[in-house]
Scaffold this active site. Structure first.
Site, short mmCIF file in Angstrom:
data_model
loop_
_atom_site.label_atom_id
_atom_site.label_comp_id
_atom_site.label_asym_id
_atom_site.label_seq_id
_atom_site.Cartn_x
_atom_site.Cartn_y
_atom_site.Cartn_z
N GLY A 221 -7.39 19.21 20.62
CA GLY A 221 -6.95 20.59 20.75
C GLY A 221 -7.58 21.21 21.99
N GLY A 222 -7.77 22.51 21.94
CA GLY A 222 -8.34 23.19 23.10
C GLY A 222 -9.86 23.16 23.11
N GLN B 211 -15.39 30.01 21.75
CA GLN B 211 -15.88 31.32 21.32
C GLN B 211 -17.35 31.29 20.89
OE1 GLN B 211 -13.50 29.48 19.96
NE2 GLN B 211 -13.07 29.95 17.82
N THR C 70 13.44 -9.42 -12.15
CA THR C 70 14.58 -8.49 -12.12
C THR C 70 15.83 -9.14 -11.54
OG1 THR C 70 13.81 -7.64 -10.01
CG2 THR C 70 13.13 -6.43 -11.96
N GLN D 224 0.78 -1.24 0.00
CA GLN D 224 0.00 0.00 0.00
C GLN D 224 0.82 1.30 0.00
OE1 GLN D 224 -3.57 2.16 2.58
NE2 GLN D 224 -3.19 0.03 2.97
N TYR E 187 4.65 -3.59 8.53
CA TYR E 187 3.33 -3.36 7.95
C TYR E 187 2.61 -2.28 8.78
CZ TYR E 187 3.74 -7.51 5.00
OH TYR E 187 4.14 -8.42 4.05
N GLU E 188 1.49 -1.86 8.23
CA GLU E 188 0.70 -0.77 8.80
C GLU E 188 0.66 -0.69 10.33
OE1 GLU E 188 -1.52 1.75 7.31
OE2 GLU E 188 -1.43 2.31 9.40
N ASP F 128 0.67 3.23 6.20
CA ASP F 128 0.83 2.91 4.78
C ASP F 128 0.58 4.11 3.86
OD1 ASP F 128 1.48 0.34 5.38
OD2 ASP F 128 -0.47 -0.52 4.90
#
Ligand code: COA
Length: 421
Positions: free
Chosen positions: A249-250, A276, A75, A18, A140-141, A170
């Site tokens: 996050g905040g 906010q 190859t 992948q 792998y992943e 991946d």
């Protein structure tokens, strides 16, 4: 646009599974000529993995190899190596993600290829970077998710480390590699020289886990993490804990039940309390009294009883489907979304019309769904085509290298190459 941006860029795609294929597939979408180089006996392993139709390339393969050509070649034979070298001499980019050392063992390592074609950009994915004590490991992943900090910080505090369904190891590594290759191509414009670009899956996962490295340092300084469910009533150790579905996050958030959750495992929304927009959020929930109540009006005041607030919001959600809830909340600027199942995503008309999910044709399986480009351009829209059959382009590639018909036949007889009949 008559020509796609990467038209003329020749890519030797010596990748499998992948990570590498995701990188080269995107290059192909953007116009590069991507030649997938595969083993003669079966090709990329994903052609055979998790097949849903007997003897037909698996979706795992077709969804990572669209818009490419396929050359099936051994190859490791002298003839195969010679063909590879001819291809490499004329290529702009070679991408590989084989086991550590595999290319060197084949005689096609970076040093050699750089001498053969100094303009070549050599892109490589490995599990760990060259300086790692684990650089010799095959990966792998999920191995990468564990080594990159994702698993230890994902899941619930009373459960084990958990991997994400998203391919952080991946496809994410492939995308990092693509950024590196495009950067090297730009650099080549200036210097005329290619370079080796390497991405480790551990590093690519860590790059997406940067907020957890942030949290480790905050934890070491102050001893707690106020946005985690463990605050203020639970305990912290000296490592970043698993925070369940808390926002990173905040802005606190959580996955909340909607109407029908008892039967439908995805009848949920993700709800975010944006500091906010606290006023409009309370209005949306029919709780205007929360706006100025000192127990609710600041993030700090809410945090000790944030789960009571989420429980209250779930009571509001109890008679609304996830879609109805989002339709109301969007009017008040609440950051939220329904939790979508893969079935909903597969049939989502908006994702289809934007080209993010596309139906393409495959010579043997008929039509199938795949992902389209998540990057949208004003200048062009990538056209996604089906994946190639194993060795579908072998003979045409050999002919382009000026092998005669007799020579091509001899290469077939010696099983150096295979074509799809
Ligand atoms: N002709 C002849 N031999 C070929 C060939 C071809 N066209 N293509 C590959 N091979 C050979 C390789 O040279 C290698 O031989 P060697 O072991 O004798 O050196 C062999 O096939 C196996 O190569 P590989 O693709 O690496 O398979 P593997 O099963 O040993 O390992 C991985 C698979 C994915 C674990 C490993 O490639 C890896 O760790 N890759 C780096 C990280 C990565 O990308 N992981 C996968 C993310 S999706």
């Amino acid at each position: 646009m008559s020509q796609l941006p990467l038209t003329g860029i020749k890519v030797i795609d010596f990748t499998g599974v992948q990570a590498g294929p995701a990188c080269t597939q995107m290059m192909a979408w953007f116009g590069a000529d991507v030649l997938k180089v595969e083993r003669v006996n079966g090709g990329d392993v994903t052609r055979h993995q998790l097949r849903d139709i007997p003897d037909v390339d698996a979706l795992y393969f077709t969804m990572l190899n669209s818009n490419k050509r396929s050359l099936a070649i051994d190859t490791k034979t002298p003839e195969g190596e010679e063909i590879m070298e001819k291809l490499i001499q004329d290529a702009d980019v070679l991408v590989e993600n084989m086991a550590p050392g595999a290319l060197d063992r084949m005689g096609l390592g970076w040093e050699h290829l750089h001498k053969l074609n100094p303009r070549l950009i050599f892109g490589s994915v490995k599990g760990f970077n060259d300086d790692s004590p684990w650089s010799d490991l095959k990966v792998y992943e999920n191995v990468a998710q564990c080594a990159g900090g994702a698993a230890s910080t994902t899941g619930f505090w009373d459960g084990p480390p958990t991997v994400s369904a998203a391919a952080l190891g991946d496809s994410n590594s492939g995308m990092h590699l693509l950024i590196g290759i495009l950067t090297a191509l730009l650099d080549r414009e200036r210097t005329g020289r290619g370079q080796r670009v390497s991405v480790s899956m551990q590093d690519a996962v860590l790059n997406l886990c940067r907020v957890k490295l942030r949290d480790q340092q905050r934890l070491e300084r102050v001893g707690y993490l106020e946005e985690y469910p463990q605050y203020p009533n639970g305990t912290f150790t000296d490592v970043v804990p698993r925070g369940g579905n808390a926002g990173g996050g905040g802005q606190p958030g959580w996955v909340l039940k909607c109407k029908g959750w008892e039967e439908d495992p995805n009848a949920y929304i993700y709800f975010t309390i944006q500091e906010q927009d606290w006023g409009p959020t309370c209005q949306a929930l029919g709780k205007p009294e929360w706006i100025d109540d000192p127990a609710y009006s600041t993030a700090q005041a809410r945090q000790p009883h944030i789960f009571d607030i989420f429980a209250e919001i779930e009571r509001w959600l109890a008679d609304k489907t996830k879609y109805e809830a989002v339709d109301i909340l969007r009017e008040y600027g609440v950051p939220c979304a329904p939790v979508l199942s893969m079935k909903e995503i597969a049939y989502d008309p908006a994702l289809r019309s934007s080209g993010s999910v596309v139906e393409v044709e495959h010579k043997e399986r008929g039509t199938y769904l795949t992902v389209g480009s998540p990057i949208k351009f004003t200048g062009f829209t990538p056209t996604i085509t089906g994946s190639p059959l194993l060795g579908e382009h072998t003979d045409e590639v050999l002919a382009s290298l000026r092998y005669s018909e007799e020579e091509i036949t001899a290469l077939h007889e010696k099983k150096v190459v295979v074509s799809h009949d």
